[in-house]
Design an enzyme around this catalytic site. Structure first.
Site, short mmCIF file in Angstrom:
data_model
loop_
_atom_site.label_atom_id
_atom_site.label_comp_id
_atom_site.label_asym_id
_atom_site.label_seq_id
_atom_site.Cartn_x
_atom_site.Cartn_y
_atom_site.Cartn_z
CG ASN A 108 -6.86 -0.77 1.18
OD1 ASN A 108 -6.11 -0.46 0.28
ND2 ASN A 108 -6.44 -1.19 2.36
CB CYS A 122 -0.95 0.00 1.19
SG CYS A 122 -2.00 -1.45 1.21
CG HIS A 179 -3.34 3.37 1.96
ND1 HIS A 179 -3.83 2.97 0.74
CD2 HIS A 179 -3.43 2.28 2.78
CE1 HIS A 179 -4.19 1.71 0.82
NE2 HIS A 179 -3.97 1.27 2.05
O1 UT7 Z 1 -3.87 -1.11 3.48
C1 UT7 Z 1 -3.64 -1.52 4.78
C2 UT7 Z 1 -4.42 -2.75 4.92
N1 UT7 Z 1 -5.33 -2.94 5.94
C3 UT7 Z 1 -5.89 -2.05 6.81
O2 UT7 Z 1 -5.64 -0.91 6.84
C4 UT7 Z 1 -6.88 -2.62 7.77
C5 UT7 Z 1 -6.76 -2.01 9.15
N2 UT7 Z 1 -7.75 -2.55 10.02
C6 UT7 Z 1 -9.06 -2.25 9.93
O3 UT7 Z 1 -9.44 -1.47 9.09
C7 UT7 Z 1 -10.01 -2.85 10.93
O4 UT7 Z 1 -9.26 -3.54 11.91
C8 UT7 Z 1 -11.04 -3.80 10.28
C9 UT7 Z 1 -12.01 -3.01 9.44
C10 UT7 Z 1 -10.34 -4.84 9.42
C11 UT7 Z 1 -11.82 -4.54 11.36
O5 UT7 Z 1 -12.47 -3.61 12.21
P1 UT7 Z 1 -12.40 -3.77 13.78
O6 UT7 Z 1 -13.23 -2.71 14.36
O7 UT7 Z 1 -10.95 -3.82 14.16
O8 UT7 Z 1 -13.12 -5.16 14.00
P2 UT7 Z 1 -12.52 -6.47 14.67
O9 UT7 Z 1 -11.51 -7.14 13.77
O10 UT7 Z 1 -12.11 -6.14 16.06
O11 UT7 Z 1 -13.82 -7.38 14.71
C12 UT7 Z 1 -14.94 -7.04 15.52
C13 UT7 Z 1 -16.05 -8.04 15.23
C14 UT7 Z 1 -15.58 -9.49 15.28
O12 UT7 Z 1 -16.62 -10.25 15.85
P3 UT7 Z 1 -16.53 -10.70 17.39
O13 UT7 Z 1 -15.27 -11.51 17.51
O14 UT7 Z 1 -16.46 -9.42 18.17
O15 UT7 Z 1 -17.78 -11.47 17.57
C15 UT7 Z 1 -15.44 -9.87 13.83
O16 UT7 Z 1 -15.60 -11.25 13.62
O17 UT7 Z 1 -16.55 -7.83 13.89
C16 UT7 Z 1 -16.56 -9.08 13.20
N3 UT7 Z 1 -16.37 -8.81 11.79
C17 UT7 Z 1 -17.41 -8.55 10.97
N4 UT7 Z 1 -18.73 -8.48 11.18
C18 UT7 Z 1 -19.50 -8.18 10.12
C19 UT7 Z 1 -15.21 -8.74 11.10
N5 UT7 Z 1 -15.48 -8.46 9.81
C20 UT7 Z 1 -16.82 -8.33 9.71
C21 UT7 Z 1 -17.69 -8.04 8.65
N6 UT7 Z 1 -19.01 -7.96 8.89
N7 UT7 Z 1 -17.24 -7.80 7.39
#
Ligand code: UT7
Length: 323
Positions: free
Chosen positions: A278, A111, A248
């Protein structure tokens, strides 16, 4: 540092996939995706390639800069999703553009790739080796996304952006920094081909993108403001001196978090991720091109570009907008 961007261009696949459509593929919802990421839809390839998107973006950048392909001396394509291992995407782009005089090669810094390629082209021009360069970020991430993993598949989109750089009489790039931390490479990765030859056959890895989202989130909030400060101090500027921060486009909460940590209003941080998701190395040049075409960039404005991602890699660039 006397380099300016004289043209920009971008290209997105025709197919747009909404959050509602994503909810038909994995257990997710429009509400979750919007609240956690700011993304509403993304463009997904149904045939467009890293090369075809890059060529379209370059043709637009050349037309915008009023230059011919035959005048281009260097083509750098930043990509982590090339169709072919050999030859590199940049050589294919060079051939299709008819840029017979250009030297062409790829660069992979995920990225942060476009930013690193911009700095590389800038160094070549600054050193007097070339007078101009096409710098491209192009990705078809939909090839490497695991479409059964809701934690990643909702985040990414496909696209390409290009800028045409040229030597200038006035200072253009005022400061830049780039960093890498290979010890954290495991937080965002995708394995390549397995080693298989007459002497060995190693087990296949995971050919799809896997990510520890929380780790990447925390890394971005910690390192991006720090490296922007570093680039600003090189340029002897303060955060308030910057008109727009073109970051980004990974997640709206990351961008707003960075703005908050720098005590800046979010309005200085334009975003297009609601429509694009992204796009890795393509995110910054696509957004830059949209700002140009919307007439939001005026001569003399100060911009910060900053990218971060797999590697880990991250960097920032301060530039004076002049065409
Ligand atoms: O270019 C660089 C590449 N990547 C990034 O920049 C990504 C950086 N990270 C992020 O943007 C965020 O961490 C995410 C968007 C990937 C995730 O958001 P979060 O607020 O950190 O969520 P989390 O991973 O802590 O997950 C919270 C909950 C989980 O469920 P439980 O364990 O609390 O029951 C996940 O399983 O949300 C769940 N979850 C979803 N639910 C519905 C994860 N993805 C999804 C989804 N839809 N698509």
């Amino acid at each position: 540092m006397a380099v300016k961007i004289i043209g920009t261009g971008s290209a997105l696949p025709k197919k747009v996939v909404s959050n509602e459509e994503m909810a038909g593929l994995v257990e997710t919802s429009d509400q979750w995706i919007r609240e956690r990421t700011g993304i509403g839809s993304r463009h997904i390839s149904t045939g467009e390639t890293v090369v075809s998107l890059a060529v379209e973006a370059c043709e637009k950048a050349l037309a915008h800069g009023d230059r011919k392909a035959s005048e281009v001396q260097l083509i750098l394509v930043a990509t982590c999703t090339p169709e072919k291992g050999i030859p590199c995407a940049a050589c294919q782009v060079q051939g299709l553009l008819g840029a017979a005089e250009a030297v062409a090669f790829d660069l992979n810094a995920a990225c942060a790739g476009f930013l690193f390629a911009l700095h590389t082209a800038h160094a070549y021009i600054e050193a007097g080796i070339y007078d101009n360069a096409l710098v491209v970020g192009s990705e078809v991430l939909s090839k490497v996304v695991d479409w059964t993993d809701r934690g990643t598949c909702v985040l990414f989109g496909d696209g390409a952006g290009a800028v045409l750089l040229e030597r200038s009489g006035q200072p253009g790039i005022l400061g830049f920094v780039q960093h890498s931390d290979g010890t954290k490479g495991g937080v965002l990765q995708c394995d390549g081909r397995k080693l298989e030859n007459p002497f060995v056959s190693l087990p296949v890895g995971n050919p799809f993108l896997s990510m520890d989202g929380r780790e990447v989130f925390a890394f971005a909030l910690r390192q991006v403001p720090a490296c922007i400060w570093e680039a600003l101090s090189q340029a002897k500027l303060s955060p308030e001196d910057v008109d727009l921060y073109v970051l980004h486009q990974a997640n709206r909460r990351i961008i707003e978090g960075i703005a908050g940590r720098m005590n800046l209003e979010a309005a200085r941080f334009p975003m297009n991720l609601e429509r694009t998701g992204n796009m890795s190395s393509a995110s910054i040049p696509v957004l830059l091109d949209e700002l140009v075409r919307e007439g939001r960039l005026q001569e003399g404005m100060t911009l910060v570009l900053s990218g971060f991602g797999a590697g880990l890699t991250y960097g920032a660039c301060v530039l004076k907008w002049q065409r």
